[in-house]
Each structure stands twice: as structure tokens, then as C-alpha cells.
Scaffold this active site. Structure first.
Site: not given
Length: 390
Positions: A13, A15-16, A41, A54, A159, A226, A234-235, A240-241, A261, A265, A267
């Protein structure tokens, strides 16, 4: 009765793909400089991968090589797929991290403010929500069959979504609906896709006690073809997941993404630590469900708050469980990094298939032995039981 649904997405996918590239960059830097500060990123689109963010590190990394190796390992090795690991453009716009942030992190403080959540429940052996675990297993099965060549028409993108039915005691009783959308070669029929996905993908991963194919709703490639997928369809962007990465919506989320990260971090590091603690609470038999929230201020080492919620399933008041958690676990960023060895290059495997509910294992990477998914260990159950008097 209630229904609850979670989804997972495949390693192919878009995003992955971005998550995996970001974590591959992080690992490559940690392998040579464990003190690297990384916030990488990634954007992927047709024929191109762009790195931004960064980074402060004492090492040098062949960034185009990392990107291409990651795409190759996923299976993007042909221009027919819209991005080819051999020929795609790789652009890097990485800068150094701000010294204003470093002055707080260097003293052991958190790399940012924010709140993080950890969650565990007794629905599965992994102490994870059932619909998410089954969705993860479906997309892993798709990848395994594709890499092995056992289902030759499969392509990398895909998916899965699983809806579970729960009884009045909030326990999962059956798989209600399964949705699978998988990229495929152009010369395969929809009938073949439906039949082989049900027989070779869904059926092998579903538990017999919860899955009855005669009383389950299936939506397999529900829009039909598909063929166009991945970054060409799709970019993709890092982070995003985040619900796929965590608890499929069953547990709350503080909003911060993980991939790319380093452990300064919170997060990432505090989300891992709160899962470790929440899983320990459930594994110790102190609750059927447990959610732990940690909150931090930038540059401050200790959390500004620790909150435990067992949703009424605890064997004692939440305040007593919280006191025991505080006694057994240390949540300062530096303490988390040391306890879980988060300066090791262990993050690329987290970037597809979920960060939680995985099996801790020792593997060789970059020529040394490391422990994957250490936050999934239940090595402090006896300590917590003692603290709780169980």
C-alpha cells in the site's frame, strides 16, 4: 450484540511503502550511530520517492540505495507497477534537526509534547482487538502467497477489513463481514479472484470457533478491477495509517505517527512503553481490557500525567492498578529507550503489519543480534502481580 470493524493494509500500500522507507532510513542510521536523531518523512508517487525531514547523525547513509532496496523487497521491481526500484527517481531534502529541540532532549527530556496511548485486551492470544488481528493476518497472508509465487496474479497493493460481532459481555463471537481488496494482474478473472482469496487467503487465517463461511458476508474487490495500485494509483505518505499501526480504532490514539522517528520522539517510544504496560496489566490478570495514557512536555523527562482505564474490567480499582504501574515501569524517555533497547536498528519490521500484537524475536541485522518488538514481551508480569498483591 454489537459490531466493530478494523482494517489493515498491505506492505505494498502506498502509505505503508512510505512508512517502510522512513523506518529503513532510521535503521540504517542507528546501525552505525545509535544516537542519531531522525525524523524522516517519505512521499511516494508514480516513479518517484521524496525524503524530507530533519536528521542529525554522525554517519553517512546511501539514501537512494535504502529507498531502492525497500521497494525491491516489497516487490516493486517493474515499471508496469508504476514505480520500479531499479529506475525510480529518489529526491532527498533532509535538513539537520533544530538545536532548540536538542537542548531539551540532550538532558533526557521528551522530544515533543503530546499524549500517547497503549491498549490491550483479552480477545486474542496476542492481547489485541480481534478484528484488527484478523485483518493483519489477511494482508500478511496476501504478501506471503505473493512472495512465494503460490498465487501468481497477486500484486503488492491491498487492504483487508474485518467486522466482528460481540455478545452482551463484550466478547467476540463470530466474524460478521470480511472485505478484501487486492491488486492483481490484468488477465485474471473476478471469479478466480473471489474464489482464491476466500480459499487461500481468508480461510487459512480465521479461527474455526469464530468463522463460519456460510454465515459470513464477503466483499472481495467490490468495485471490480484493481489493476492500478501502489504509488501509481495513489500517492503515499509516512504516518497516514496510524490506526492500522495501533489498535484498529478499539483504543484511543494521541495523533502522532511512529515511522521514521527515533526513540527521543515520545510519539513512538512512549506509545511502545504504554502498550508494554497495558499488555502487562492484562497478562497479569488484573483486567480484561486496559488503556494507559502518558502525556509529556517537551524537554521534561517525566510524564506530566499517567492515566489507567480498565473500562470496568479491573479486579481492583483503577487507581490501585495505576499505582502499581508507576512502581513497576519507568516512563522517562531515556529509561524507555534503555529498557526496550530502542537505539537498536529494529524498526523496519514494524512498518507493515502493525506495531503491536507481534512476537518478540532475536534476529541478525546489520551484522549484530537485536530484539524485535521488545514492547510485546510480558517480562514484568510477576513484578506487577507482586505490586498488586495478586
Amino acid at each position: 450484540m454489537r459490531l466493530f470493524t478494523s482494517e489493515s493494509v498491505s506492505e505494498g500500500h502506498p502509505d505503508k511503502i512510505a512508512d517502510q522507507i522512513s523506518d529503513a532510513v532510521l535503521d540504517a542510521m542507528l546501525a552505525d550511530d545509535p544516537n542519531s536523531r531522525v525524523a524522516c518523512e517519505t512521499l511516494v508517487t508514480t516513479g518517484m520517492a521524496l525524503l524530507a525531514g530533519e536528521i542529525t547523525t554522525a554517519t553517512w547513509v546511501d539514501l537512494p540505495g535504502v529507498v531502492r532496496d525497500t521497494l525491491r523487497s516489497i516487490g516493486y521491481t517493474s515499471s508496469e507497477y508504476g514505480i520500479d526500484s531499479h529506475t525510480c527517481a529518489v529526491i532527498s531534502t533532509l535538513d539537520k534537526q533544530s538545536p532548540n529541540i536538542a537542548q531539551g532532549v540532550d538532558t533526557g527530556g521528551a522530544g515533543d509534547q503530546g499524549m500517547m496511548f497503549g491498549y490491550a485486551c483479552d480477545e486474542t492470544p496476542e492481547l489485541m482487538p480481534a478484528p484488527l488481528m484478523f485483518a493483519h493476518q489477511i494482508v500478511r497472508r496476501l504478501a506471503d502467497l505473493r512472495h512465494a509465487g503460490e498465487v501468481p496474479w497477486l500484486r503488492p497493493d491491498g487492504k483487508a477489513q474485518v467486522t466482528m460481532e460481540y455478545d452482551a459481555d463484550d466478547r467476540p463471537v463470530r466474524v460478521h463481514t470480511v472485505v478484501v481488496s487486492t491488486q492483481h494482474d490484468p488477465d485474471v478473472s473476478q471469479a478466480t479472484i473471489h474464489d482464491e482469496v476466500r480459499r487461500h487467503v481468508i480461510a487459512p487465517v480465521m479461527p474455526d470457533e469464530l468463522y463460519d463461511p456460510d454465515h459470513c458476508i464477503f466483499h472481495i474487490n467490490p468495485t471490480g478491477m484493481f489493476e492500478i495500485g501502489g504509488p501509481h494509483g495513489d500517492a503515499g505518505l509516512t504516518g497516514r495509517k496510524i490506526i492500522v499501526d495501533t489498535y484498529g480504532g478499539a483504543g484511543r490514539h494521541g495523533g502522532g505517527a511512529f515511522s521514521g522517528k527515533d526513540c527521543t520522539k515520545v510519539d513512538r517510544s512512549a506509545a511502545y512503553a504504554s502498550r508494554w504496560a497495558a499488555k502487562t496489566v492484562v497478562a497479569a490478570g488484573a483486567a480484561r481490557r486496559c488503556e494507559i495514557q502518558l502525556a509529556y512536555a517537551i524537554g521534561v523527562a517525566e510524564p506530566v500525567s499517567i492515566h489507567v482505564d480498565t473500562f470496568g474490567t479491573g479486579v481492583m480499582p483503577d487507581s490501585e492498578i495505576e499505582a502499581a504501574v508507576r512502581k513497576v515501569f519507568r516512563f522517562a524517555p531515556r529509561a524507555i529507550a534503555e529498557a526496550l533497547r530502542l537505539r537498536d536498528p529494529i524498526f523496519r519490521p514494524t512498518a507493515a503489519g502493525g506495531h503491536f500484537g507481534r512476537t518478540p524475536e532475536t534476529v541478525e541485522v546489520f551484522g549484530r543480534s537485536v530484539r524485535l518488538f521488545p514492547w510485546e514481551a510480558t517480562d514484568r508480569v510477576s513484578d506487577l502481580k507482586s505490586a498488586l498483591g495478586l
